[in-house]
Design a protein around this motif. Structure first.
Motif, PDB file in Angstrom:
ATOM      1  N   THR A  85      48.198  -9.030  20.876  1.00 41.07           N
ATOM      2  CA  THR A  85      48.876 -10.185  20.278  1.00 41.07           C
ATOM      3  C   THR A  85      49.614  -9.833  18.990  1.00 41.07           C
ATOM      4  O   THR A  85      50.039 -10.721  18.272  1.00 41.07           O
ATOM      5  CB  THR A  85      47.849 -11.295  19.984  1.00 41.07           C
ATOM      6  N   GLY A  86      49.781  -8.594  18.698  1.00 39.85           N
ATOM      7  CA  GLY A  86      50.464  -8.166  17.472  1.00 39.85           C
ATOM      8  C   GLY A  86      49.601  -7.204  16.683  1.00 39.85           C
ATOM      9  O   GLY A  86      49.038  -6.277  17.234  1.00 39.85           O
ATOM     10  N   MET A  87      49.488  -7.456  15.393  1.00 37.35           N
ATOM     11  CA  MET A  87      48.668  -6.606  14.530  1.00 37.35           C
ATOM     12  C   MET A  87      47.345  -7.309  14.205  1.00 37.35           C
ATOM     13  O   MET A  87      47.283  -8.521  14.054  1.00 37.35           O
ATOM     14  CB  MET A  87      49.408  -6.299  13.227  1.00 37.35           C
ATOM     15  N   LYS A  88      46.322  -6.516  14.106  1.00 40.60           N
ATOM     16  CA  LYS A  88      44.987  -7.011  13.805  1.00 40.60           C
ATOM     17  C   LYS A  88      44.476  -6.261  12.584  1.00 40.60           C
ATOM     18  O   LYS A  88      44.646  -5.050  12.478  1.00 40.60           O
ATOM     19  CB  LYS A  88      44.096  -6.750  15.013  1.00 40.60           C
ATOM     20  N   THR A  89      43.842  -6.958  11.642  1.00 40.65           N
ATOM     21  CA  THR A  89      43.272  -6.313  10.471  1.00 40.65           C
ATOM     22  C   THR A  89      41.821  -5.948  10.768  1.00 40.65           C
ATOM     23  O   THR A  89      41.031  -6.800  11.174  1.00 40.65           O
ATOM     24  CB  THR A  89      43.326  -7.241   9.241  1.00 40.65           C
ATOM     25  N   VAL A  90      41.508  -4.678  10.588  1.00 41.44           N
ATOM     26  CA  VAL A  90      40.150  -4.185  10.797  1.00 41.44           C
ATOM     27  C   VAL A  90      39.546  -3.894   9.425  1.00 41.44           C
ATOM     28  O   VAL A  90      40.133  -3.181   8.620  1.00 41.44           O
ATOM     29  CB  VAL A  90      40.142  -2.906  11.669  1.00 41.44           C
ATOM     30  N   VAL A  91      38.375  -4.482   9.183  1.00 38.84           N
ATOM     31  CA  VAL A  91      37.678  -4.271   7.916  1.00 38.84           C
ATOM     32  C   VAL A  91      36.523  -3.313   8.174  1.00 38.84           C
ATOM     33  O   VAL A  91      35.675  -3.559   9.022  1.00 38.84           O
ATOM     34  CB  VAL A  91      37.130  -5.594   7.342  1.00 38.84           C
ATOM     35  N   THR A  92      36.522  -2.199   7.445  1.00 35.23           N
ATOM     36  CA  THR A  92      35.428  -1.236   7.522  1.00 35.23           C
ATOM     37  C   THR A  92      34.613  -1.370   6.243  1.00 35.23           C
ATOM     38  O   THR A  92      35.160  -1.327   5.142  1.00 35.23           O
ATOM     39  CB  THR A  92      35.960   0.201   7.663  1.00 35.23           C
ATOM     40  N   THR A  93      33.322  -1.547   6.404  1.00 40.05           N
ATOM     41  CA  THR A  93      32.415  -1.674   5.265  1.00 40.05           C
ATOM     42  C   THR A  93      31.547  -0.435   5.181  1.00 40.05           C
ATOM     43  O   THR A  93      30.986   0.006   6.184  1.00 40.05           O
ATOM     44  CB  THR A  93      31.522  -2.929   5.409  1.00 40.05           C
TER      45      THR A  93
END
Length: 154
Positions: A85-93
């Motif tokens: 669906t486009g760009m996705k933000t991935v959060v790495t902790t």
């Protein structure tokens, strides 16, 4: 960037079942009488990083022969990843923790307290004191002060 996740993790600690696994979670400052075994960093993209990293750190601490851990902090990083669906933000902790062995310090301290009344020789007291120093359970300053006290009993 250290985030609010450390505070969330601190709130989760008393509710977690990991204390039953014999890995104690220390508060800042409680590690002073313990011996550092290892330092590790858990990295996750989970929706619940505090719980996942606590479980991971508990297992790693047990595998390292530690009986306690201290959560030092957490850090988030964000990156964009293409998706359908486009760009996705991935959060790495990343959650860092130190692993400690504290039971030896407690048992040695208990032994010293229990045996101190029955000691008949200065030599035995000095040997125990030397053992505490060599294990890193007391500082050089504490060693010197206590040694002077023991020698006054001669």
């Amino acid at each position: 960037m250290v985030r609010l996740g450390v505070m969330m993790l601190a709130l989760l600690l008393p509710l977690s079942g990991y204390a039953a696994d014999k890995i104690r979670v220390l508060a800042e400052g409680e590690e002073a009488s313990c011996k550092l075994v290892s330092q590790q960093v858990c990295s996750t993209t989970s929706m619940n990083p505090a719980e996942e990293c606590l479980a991971w750190h508990t297992k790693q601490a047990a595998d390292a022969g530690a009986d306690a851990l201290l959560i030092r902090g957490s850090e988030d990083s964000r990156r964009n990843k293409p998706s359908l669906t486009g760009m996705k933000t991935v959060v790495t902790t990343k959650v860092s923790a130190d692993y400690y062995r504290c039971t030896a310090a407690v048992s040695v301290a208990e032994t010293v307290v229990k045996d101190s009344e029955g000691w008949s020789t200065v030599e035995k007291r000095l040997l125990v004191l030397e053992s505490l120093k060599s294990k890193g359970l007391i500082s050089d300053t504490e060693y010197q002060l206590k040694r002077q006290d023991i020698l006054k009993d001669l």
